[in-house]
Design an enzyme around this catalytic site. Structure first.
Site, PDB file in Angstrom:
ATOM      1  N   CYS A  96      82.319  39.837  50.508  1.00  0.00           N
ATOM      2  CA  CYS A  96      83.110  38.758  49.909  1.00  0.00           C
ATOM      3  C   CYS A  96      82.819  38.616  48.419  1.00  0.00           C
ATOM      4  O   CYS A  96      83.724  38.577  47.597  1.00  0.00           O
ATOM      5  CB  CYS A  96      82.817  37.450  50.641  1.00  0.00           C
ATOM      6  SG  CYS A  96      83.633  36.046  49.908  1.00  0.00           S
ATOM      7  N   CYS A 111      86.704  39.022  48.602  1.00  0.00           N
ATOM      8  CA  CYS A 111      87.429  37.803  48.219  1.00  0.00           C
ATOM      9  C   CYS A 111      87.315  37.437  46.740  1.00  0.00           C
ATOM     10  O   CYS A 111      88.314  37.144  46.075  1.00  0.00           O
ATOM     11  CB  CYS A 111      86.918  36.599  49.011  1.00  0.00           C
ATOM     12  SG  CYS A 111      86.204  36.944  50.611  1.00  0.00           S
ATOM     13  N   LYS A 129      88.555  40.049  44.089  1.00  0.00           N
ATOM     14  CA  LYS A 129      90.002  40.160  44.348  1.00  0.00           C
ATOM     15  C   LYS A 129      90.745  38.956  43.791  1.00  0.00           C
ATOM     16  O   LYS A 129      91.747  39.099  43.098  1.00  0.00           O
ATOM     17  CB  LYS A 129      90.233  40.269  45.856  1.00  0.00           C
ATOM     18  CG  LYS A 129      91.687  40.186  46.228  1.00  0.00           C
ATOM     19  CD  LYS A 129      91.874  39.827  47.675  1.00  0.00           C
ATOM     20  CE  LYS A 129      91.697  38.341  47.947  1.00  0.00           C
ATOM     21  NZ  LYS A 129      91.765  38.020  49.371  1.00  0.00           N
ATOM     22  N   TYR A 140      96.836  42.599  54.866  1.00  0.00           N
ATOM     23  CA  TYR A 140      96.733  41.659  53.743  1.00  0.00           C
ATOM     24  C   TYR A 140      96.059  42.281  52.531  1.00  0.00           C
ATOM     25  O   TYR A 140      96.441  42.006  51.390  1.00  0.00           O
ATOM     26  CB  TYR A 140      96.082  40.338  54.186  1.00  0.00           C
ATOM     27  CG  TYR A 140      94.567  40.306  54.217  1.00  0.00           C
ATOM     28  CD1 TYR A 140      93.840  39.839  53.133  1.00  0.00           C
ATOM     29  CD2 TYR A 140      93.859  40.718  55.346  1.00  0.00           C
ATOM     30  CE1 TYR A 140      92.450  39.791  53.178  1.00  0.00           C
ATOM     31  CE2 TYR A 140      92.482  40.664  55.400  1.00  0.00           C
ATOM     32  CZ  TYR A 140      91.776  40.212  54.306  1.00  0.00           C
ATOM     33  OH  TYR A 140      90.403  40.170  54.348  1.00  0.00           O
ATOM     34  N   GLU A 192      97.950  42.500  49.020  1.00  0.00           N
ATOM     35  CA  GLU A 192      97.388  41.804  47.857  1.00  0.00           C
ATOM     36  C   GLU A 192      97.171  42.770  46.693  1.00  0.00           C
ATOM     37  O   GLU A 192      97.507  42.457  45.541  1.00  0.00           O
ATOM     38  CB  GLU A 192      96.058  41.143  48.238  1.00  0.00           C
ATOM     39  CG  GLU A 192      96.232  39.946  49.156  1.00  0.00           C
ATOM     40  CD  GLU A 192      94.918  39.346  49.654  1.00  0.00           C
ATOM     41  OE1 GLU A 192      94.945  38.189  50.101  1.00  0.00           O
ATOM     42  OE2 GLU A 192      93.871  40.019  49.615  1.00  0.00           O
ATOM     43  N   HIS A 225     106.540  13.105  46.000  1.00  0.00           N
ATOM     44  CA  HIS A 225     107.740  13.635  45.345  1.00  0.00           C
ATOM     45  C   HIS A 225     107.576  13.694  43.838  1.00  0.00           C
ATOM     46  O   HIS A 225     106.987  12.784  43.270  1.00  0.00           O
ATOM     47  CB  HIS A 225     108.928  12.732  45.712  1.00  0.00           C
ATOM     48  CG  HIS A 225     110.219  13.224  45.182  1.00  0.00           C
ATOM     49  ND1 HIS A 225     110.888  14.301  45.745  1.00  0.00           N
ATOM     50  CD2 HIS A 225     110.963  12.810  44.124  1.00  0.00           C
ATOM     51  CE1 HIS A 225     112.004  14.509  45.055  1.00  0.00           C
ATOM     52  NE2 HIS A 225     112.070  13.627  44.068  1.00  0.00           N
ATOM     53  N   GLU A 274     106.433  18.510  50.154  1.00  0.00           N
ATOM     54  CA  GLU A 274     107.018  17.324  50.794  1.00  0.00           C
ATOM     55  C   GLU A 274     107.959  17.734  51.926  1.00  0.00           C
ATOM     56  O   GLU A 274     108.204  16.959  52.858  1.00  0.00           O
ATOM     57  CB  GLU A 274     107.729  16.423  49.774  1.00  0.00           C
ATOM     58  CG  GLU A 274     108.953  17.018  49.118  1.00  0.00           C
ATOM     59  CD  GLU A 274     109.577  16.047  48.096  1.00  0.00           C
ATOM     60  OE1 GLU A 274     109.928  14.927  48.470  1.00  0.00           O
ATOM     61  OE2 GLU A 274     109.701  16.424  46.918  1.00  0.00           O
TER      62      GLU A 274
HETATM   63  C1  LIG Z   1      89.187  43.505  49.594  1.00  0.00           C
HETATM   64  C2  LIG Z   1      88.780  42.406  50.536  1.00  0.00           C
HETATM   65  C3  LIG Z   1      89.293  41.139  50.344  1.00  0.00           C
HETATM   66  C4  LIG Z   1      88.931  40.098  51.187  1.00  0.00           C
HETATM   67  N1  LIG Z   1      89.464  38.860  50.966  1.00  0.00           N
HETATM   68  C5  LIG Z   1      89.116  37.841  51.769  1.00  0.00           C
HETATM   69  C6  LIG Z   1      89.636  36.541  51.523  1.00  0.00           C
HETATM   70  O1  LIG Z   1      90.422  36.325  50.609  1.00  0.00           O
HETATM   71  N2  LIG Z   1      89.230  35.534  52.332  1.00  0.00           N
HETATM   72  C7  LIG Z   1      88.360  35.740  53.370  1.00  0.00           C
HETATM   73  O2  LIG Z   1      88.009  34.782  54.061  1.00  0.00           O
HETATM   74  N3  LIG Z   1      87.860  36.961  53.628  1.00  0.00           N
HETATM   75  C8  LIG Z   1      88.229  38.021  52.846  1.00  0.00           C
HETATM   76  N4  LIG Z   1      87.704  39.264  53.095  1.00  0.00           N
HETATM   77  C9  LIG Z   1      86.818  39.459  54.271  1.00  0.00           C
HETATM   78  C10 LIG Z   1      85.396  39.011  53.972  1.00  0.00           C
HETATM   79  O3  LIG Z   1      84.925  39.650  52.821  1.00  0.00           O
HETATM   80  C11 LIG Z   1      84.507  39.333  55.173  1.00  0.00           C
HETATM   81  O4  LIG Z   1      85.050  38.754  56.322  1.00  0.00           O
HETATM   82  C12 LIG Z   1      83.094  38.791  54.986  1.00  0.00           C
HETATM   83  O5  LIG Z   1      82.489  39.313  53.826  1.00  0.00           O
HETATM   84  C13 LIG Z   1      82.232  39.150  56.207  1.00  0.00           C
HETATM   85  O6  LIG Z   1      80.901  38.736  56.005  1.00  0.00           O
HETATM   86  P1  LIG Z   1      79.714  39.445  56.783  1.00  0.00           P
HETATM   87  O7  LIG Z   1      78.509  38.633  56.509  1.00  0.00           O
HETATM   88  O8  LIG Z   1      80.102  39.675  58.183  1.00  0.00           O
HETATM   89  O9  LIG Z   1      79.578  40.894  56.152  1.00  0.00           O
HETATM   90  P2  LIG Z   1      79.499  41.413  54.667  1.00  0.00           P
HETATM   91  O10 LIG Z   1      79.889  40.383  53.681  1.00  0.00           O
HETATM   92  O11 LIG Z   1      80.254  42.698  54.667  1.00  0.00           O
HETATM   93  O12 LIG Z   1      77.948  41.713  54.443  1.00  0.00           O
HETATM   94  C14 LIG Z   1      77.285  42.703  55.130  1.00  0.00           C
HETATM   95  C15 LIG Z   1      76.147  43.195  54.260  1.00  0.00           C
HETATM   96  O13 LIG Z   1      75.267  43.991  55.048  1.00  0.00           O
HETATM   97  C16 LIG Z   1      74.745  45.026  54.237  1.00  0.00           C
HETATM   98  N5  LIG Z   1      74.250  46.048  55.163  1.00  0.00           N
HETATM   99  C17 LIG Z   1      74.953  46.808  56.030  1.00  0.00           C
HETATM  100  N6  LIG Z   1      74.137  47.562  56.773  1.00  0.00           N
HETATM  101  C18 LIG Z   1      72.862  47.283  56.353  1.00  0.00           C
HETATM  102  C19 LIG Z   1      71.565  47.731  56.761  1.00  0.00           C
HETATM  103  N7  LIG Z   1      71.405  48.606  57.769  1.00  0.00           N
HETATM  104  N8  LIG Z   1      70.487  47.245  56.121  1.00  0.00           N
HETATM  105  C20 LIG Z   1      70.628  46.328  55.107  1.00  0.00           C
HETATM  106  N9  LIG Z   1      71.827  45.872  54.703  1.00  0.00           N
HETATM  107  C21 LIG Z   1      72.930  46.326  55.329  1.00  0.00           C
HETATM  108  C22 LIG Z   1      75.944  45.433  53.399  1.00  0.00           C
HETATM  109  O14 LIG Z   1      75.521  46.095  52.223  1.00  0.00           O
HETATM  110  C23 LIG Z   1      76.596  44.084  53.115  1.00  0.00           C
HETATM  111  O15 LIG Z   1      76.141  43.546  51.894  1.00  0.00           O
HETATM  112  C24 LIG Z   1      88.030  40.335  52.251  1.00  0.00           C
HETATM  113  C25 LIG Z   1      87.499  41.619  52.458  1.00  0.00           C
HETATM  114  C26 LIG Z   1      87.879  42.636  51.608  1.00  0.00           C
HETATM  115  C27 LIG Z   1      87.314  44.008  51.834  1.00  0.00           C
END
Ligand SMILES: Cc1cc2nc3c(=O)[nH]c(=O)nc-3n(C[C@H](O)[C@H](O)[C@H](O)COP(=O)(O)OP(=O)(O)OC[C@H]3O[C@@H](n4cnc5c(N)ncnc54)[C@H](O)[C@@H]3O)c2cc1C
Length: 457
Positions: free
Chosen positions: A43, A48, A51, A178, A182, A440, A445
């Site tokens: 994110c 997010c 973006k 999406y 986007e 309004h 609305e």
């Molecule tokens: C381009 C894009 C736009 C998005 N826009 C939106 C939006 O507008 N609104 C919205 O709500 N959501 C959006 N999302 C989705 C949102 O980013 C994810 O749903 C959210 O980040 C999920 O969080 P998470 O904690 O599950 O995983 P992540 O945020 O993906 O975090 C996982 C972390 O784990 C780390 N990791 C993985 N494996 C290991 C390991 N073995 N050891 C140590 N670290 C590790 C990774 O490096 C990463 O930093 C978007 C996603 C993308 C790709």
């Protein structure tokens, strides 16, 4: 038995950071978190946040055009990608540091390393250091999926879009979800000639048909070439760029090809399979409603569980896990009526059932559905000579008059749906909307002034 840590979180994204902070600061647990890339996760670093900043950047040309229609002597000039990218990188550095600071202040120990699970109570870092841990939280997120077509290595994904050396002149965005939609709008707004190729019949599958239809038509009217019913059969390099061969036999040349064809959970290679943690067909870690896996000491939250892949959902899941396991407050993350927004131009905000889903799932079981919808040209863009249409739509259960879904297309739809979501989550009926006096003149609305259903399905 004593452990090095009460909780070891693998992954410093939305879900992992929240769980670690609450478990440590509010649950009094001894917590460590390992992040192999940058703190903040998808994110903050490649989703997010960057973006949305790119969405803001891409909106200025249109705003300047509109300003001229409103009497301003304004011109947009040229866009300096390098300057913007530098500012974006600074902002991401700031946010990453803020996330790190929050965790440290909460008493969480951070390991900047990849971590894997050795057994239900042991984790290992990339340098071989091992820790005994009482609970493990898998919060490793997801990654872009690129289909295996010849030349796929020539394409980039959303991960690389924030680091481009230069902006392309011609870009192909493959996909219709999406993220694809986007980025097509962002690039178009920044002056790139954009083509979208999507194998389905129309983009934004899963959203309300009427709403996504308006988004697609508007994107096309603004000059994005959306080619539906066609996929990329292969990519190859040519002197002038990258040639995409379509499944319809077409050959088109681009400077950049971006694949946004879905995301897969990051569950492989971290030692889960051999421990008896269930893994689904898409690679998702299987959990129960408490986010607990089949191995009692191992939990998983966020995109790696592939439930609803949105940041606020991952945060809720992480928080609920910490409340349950470390604060003695058993809490399930609520996956009902989750609102979301698509930051296309125009935006799409949505909560609850689409007309099609209501017809399919609800009306068969519980009776007819009333559709209230108003689609019109809003005052602001009408004055500026734009053809843009907005949509305000409510999906209502005829018997109970409960609002089952709300779909908004237009500027600010993301902001509007957040507020409509409160009422709908509270169980608002159509009569509750109607007795709310309109503000309004606004676009929203219409949500409280639609008197008769346009159809009953
Ligand atoms: C381009 C894009 C736009 C998005 N826009 C939106 C939006 O507008 N609104 C919205 O709500 N959501 C959006 N999302 C989705 C949102 O980013 C994810 O749903 C959210 O980040 C999920 O969080 P998470 O904690 O599950 O995983 P992540 O945020 O993906 O975090 C996982 C972390 O784990 C780390 N990791 C993985 N494996 C290991 C390991 N073995 N050891 C140590 N670290 C590790 C990774 O490096 C990463 O930093 C978007 C996603 C993308 C790709």
């Amino acid at each position: 038995m004593t452990f090095d840590y009460d909780l070891f979180v693998i992954g410093g994204g939305s879900g992992g950071v929240r769980a670690a902070r609450i478990a440590s600061a509010e649950g009094g647990a001894k917590v460590a978190l390992a992040e192999e890339s940058r703190m903040g996760g998808t994110c903050v670093i490649r989703g997010c946040v960057p973006k949305k900043l790119m969405v803001f950047a891409s909106e200025y040309p249109e705003q300047v055009q509109d300003a001229r229609a409103y009497g301003w002597d304004a011109s947009v000039g040229s866009f300096d990608w390098t300057r913007f990218r530098g500012a974006l990188e600074n902002e991401l550095d700031r946010l990453e540091a803020a996330y790190r600071g929050t965790l440290l202040n909460a008493g969480v120990t951070i390991y900047d390393a990849r971590a894997v699970v050795v057994d239900p109570h042991r984790v290992r870092l990339a340098d071989g250091t091992e820790f005994s841990v009482k609970h493990i939280l898998i919060a490793t997120g997801g990654r872009p999926f690129v289909p295996t077509v010849p030349g796929a290595e020539l394409a980039v994904t959303s991960n690389e879009m924030f680091h481009l050396e230069t902006l392309p002149k011609r870009a192909l965005v493959v996909g219709g979800g999406y993220i694809a939609s986007e980025f097509a709008c962002i690039l178009h707004g920044l002056g790139v000639k954009v083509t979208m190729m999507y194998r389905g019949a129309s983009i934004l599958r899963g959203f309300d048909d009427e709403a996504r239809g308006i988004v697609q038509t508007t994107m096309q009217a603004r000059g994005i070439d959306i080619q539906c019913g066609v996929d990329v059969a292969g990519l190859h390099k040519a002197p002038g760029g990258i040639v995409a061969r379509g499944t319809d036999g077409s050959m088109q040349e681009f400077d950049l090809v971006m694949y946004a064809t879905g995301r897969l959970p990051n569950s492989g290679g971290i030692g889960l399979e051999s421990l008896g943690v269930g893994i689904g067909v898409r690679g998702q870690v299987l959990v129960d409603e408490w986010s607990q896996t089949a191995v009692p000491s191992i939990y998983a939250v966020g995109d790696v569980t592939d439930r609803i892949n949105l940041t606020p959902v991952a945060i809720r899941e992480g928080h609920a896990f910490a409340d349950t396991v470390f604060r003695g407050v058993p809490t399930k993350a609520d996956h009902q009526l989750v609102a979301s927004a698509v930051f296309t131009q125009p935006e799409l905000g949505s909560i609850g059932l689409s007309e099609e889903a209501a017809k399919r799932q609800h009306s068969e079981a519980q009776g007819p559905i009333e559709i209230f919808a108003a689609s019109f040209r809003p005052m602001k863009s009408l004055f500026a000579g734009r053809e843009d249409r907005v949509l305000m739509k409510l999906v209502v259960d005829q018997a109970s008059q409960r609002v089952l879904g709300c779909h908004i297309v237009g500027n600010g739809a993301g902001e509007m749906i957040q507020l409509a979501a409160i009422a709908i989550k509270m169980g608002a009926t159509k009569a509750d909307f109607d007795r709310t006096v309109a503000v309004h003149p606004t676009v929203s609305e219409e949500l409280v002034t639609m008197r008769k259903p346009v159809r009953v399905v």
